[in-house]
Design a protein around this motif. Structure first.
Motif, PDB file in Angstrom:
ATOM      1  N   GLU A 236       0.913  -1.356  -0.106  1.00 38.90           N
ATOM      2  CA  GLU A 236      -0.054   0.019   0.063  1.00 38.90           C
ATOM      3  C   GLU A 236       0.886   1.271   0.105  1.00 38.90           C
ATOM      4  O   GLU A 236       0.615   2.218  -0.644  1.00 38.90           O
ATOM      5  CB  GLU A 236      -1.126  -0.261   1.070  1.00 38.90           C
ATOM      6  CG  GLU A 236      -2.201  -0.821   1.017  1.00 38.90           C
ATOM      7  CD  GLU A 236      -2.904  -0.606  -0.241  1.00 38.90           C
ATOM      8  OE1 GLU A 236      -3.470   0.286  -0.421  1.00 38.90           O
ATOM      9  OE2 GLU A 236      -3.420  -1.860  -0.906  1.00 38.90           O
TER      10      GLU A 236
ATOM     11  N   TRP B 145       1.614   2.060  -3.579  1.00 39.73           N
ATOM     12  CA  TRP B 145       0.554   2.761  -4.476  1.00 39.73           C
ATOM     13  C   TRP B 145      -0.118   4.251  -3.618  1.00 39.73           C
ATOM     14  O   TRP B 145      -0.750   4.740  -4.451  1.00 39.73           O
ATOM     15  CB  TRP B 145      -0.917   2.078  -4.294  1.00 39.73           C
ATOM     16  CG  TRP B 145      -0.498   0.723  -5.130  1.00 39.73           C
ATOM     17  CD1 TRP B 145      -0.409  -0.641  -4.440  1.00 39.73           C
ATOM     18  CD2 TRP B 145      -0.134   0.470  -6.351  1.00 39.73           C
ATOM     19  NE1 TRP B 145      -0.061  -1.425  -5.394  1.00 39.73           N
ATOM     20  CE2 TRP B 145       0.364  -0.834  -6.699  1.00 39.73           C
ATOM     21  CE3 TRP B 145      -0.267   1.469  -7.401  1.00 39.73           C
ATOM     22  CZ2 TRP B 145       0.433  -1.345  -7.962  1.00 39.73           C
ATOM     23  CZ3 TRP B 145       0.124   1.031  -8.884  1.00 39.73           C
ATOM     24  CH2 TRP B 145       0.444  -0.324  -8.997  1.00 39.73           C
ATOM     25  N   ASP B 146       0.520   4.458  -2.562  1.00 42.94           N
ATOM     26  CA  ASP B 146      -0.084   5.931  -1.952  1.00 42.94           C
ATOM     27  C   ASP B 146       1.113   6.795  -2.443  1.00 42.94           C
ATOM     28  O   ASP B 146       0.946   8.053  -2.005  1.00 42.94           O
ATOM     29  CB  ASP B 146       0.234   5.916  -0.437  1.00 42.94           C
ATOM     30  CG  ASP B 146      -0.895   5.128   0.359  1.00 42.94           C
ATOM     31  OD1 ASP B 146      -1.903   5.082  -0.559  1.00 42.94           O
ATOM     32  OD2 ASP B 146      -0.943   4.807   1.529  1.00 42.94           O
ATOM     33  N   LEU B 147       2.353   6.512  -3.117  1.00 42.92           N
ATOM     34  CA  LEU B 147       3.137   7.416  -3.593  1.00 42.92           C
ATOM     35  C   LEU B 147       2.335   8.305  -4.694  1.00 42.92           C
ATOM     36  O   LEU B 147       1.639   7.698  -5.317  1.00 42.92           O
ATOM     37  CB  LEU B 147       4.478   6.792  -3.952  1.00 42.92           C
ATOM     38  CG  LEU B 147       5.308   6.140  -2.833  1.00 42.92           C
ATOM     39  CD1 LEU B 147       6.135   5.269  -3.555  1.00 42.92           C
ATOM     40  CD2 LEU B 147       5.889   7.152  -1.781  1.00 42.92           C
TER      41      LEU B 147
END
Lengths: 190, 190
Positions: free
Chosen positions: A96, A99-101
């Motif tokens: 996660e 994907w948060d970047l």
């Protein structure tokens, strides 16, 4: 080109024989003897006789820039070359935190720090590749990576995997399974 | 956050009433009186009683850079605010020429030339938004864009649409339908 939607089913029959099923990180995939690879332009129904099935979709490039795209176009081979009787399916899920970047942060890790695109280029045209995106389809993996090569390039392919797995980008991989395959009709060819 | 997979069905019942169904470019969507919006973590089966259905999936940002992501996080409102009884579903498909571009070329058109992210920021927090990706699901549209706002912000929303449609990025849009909606329970609230 519109996306190609793939449904890969693992079971007791199919055009690819499973020679190796290696759990690299995270949860394994159940043992199967063969894979079927179905391609379509829309979502396919799951086969009832499969032990497991995985979906993915090809798509536009997400990180490759213009000059890299031109370099790749020059040397990228097609799939299904007669001599490419070996294949690998490597499903991958990233954390996660990945994907948060933001887009620029992911690009920096993928290429500036990990040279993912440059490493891949060094193994073309020996290793043909196709990337399927799976995260958007609610799948247990984010990507299905597919590779095809002639038996004499198998050691080069192992080298490629070592190089990618040693990269900073790979610290964001939380699940990875390596399935090594041989085309079932391979022995029938001259 | 893992992706949310949405299935929007158009038919004769649902929690959103269709006030307007405008074909902006390309093929229209058949007239329906209501929409249902189903969310799940995996692919949902299509409802048999729907006139049409559209699928999409939320996901990570594809163009937004770190500073923009921080700006957006500060002012982005949640969906389903009590006062946001108006909504819009705008499915969009872009041309093959768009999808053939490299990442840096698409980013340049989207933000440097079209200020898509900056325009959107100007309408937050009045207009809540959610982007669903649909291309990877073999859908007739590439995106389902969803907006929610209070009735008094409807004119501001019209302004936002005019600004985006006038941008260079929009020359790559080959199909667009605008569905304007009112929440069915809206009258029941104080």
């Amino acid at each position: 080109m519109p996306p190609i939607l793939v449904l890969v089913t693992g079971g007791s029959a199919g055009s690819w024989r499973v020679d190796r099923n290696l759990c690299v990180r995270g949860e394994p995939l159940a043992a199967v003897s063969h894979l079927r690879v179905h391609e379509a332009s829309e979502l396919l129904p799951t086969a009832a006789d499969a032990t497991w099935s995985l979906r993915g979709s090809t798509g536009h490039v997400r990180y490759v820039e213009r000059n890299e795209k031109l370099d790749l176009a020059t040397v990228t081979p097609p799939l299904a070359r007669a001599e490419a009787t070996c294949a690998a399916l490597i499903p991958i899920r990233k954390t996660e935190a990945w994907w948060d970047l933001a887009q620029d942060e992911r690009r920096a890790i993928l290429e500036q720090q990990s040279q993912h695109i440059r490493i891949g280029l060094a193994y073309l045209p020996a290793i043909a590749r196709r990337l399927y995106h799976a995260r958007e389809l609610g799948q247990p993996f984010d990507f299905l990576t597919w590779f095809e090569f002639a038996p004499e390039h198998a050691a080069r392919f192992d080298e490629l995997l070592v190089a990618l797995r040693a990269s900073h980008e790979w610290s964001y991989v939380e699940r990875e399974v390596e399935l090594r395959l041989t085309r079932v009709d391979a022995g029938a060819r001259p």
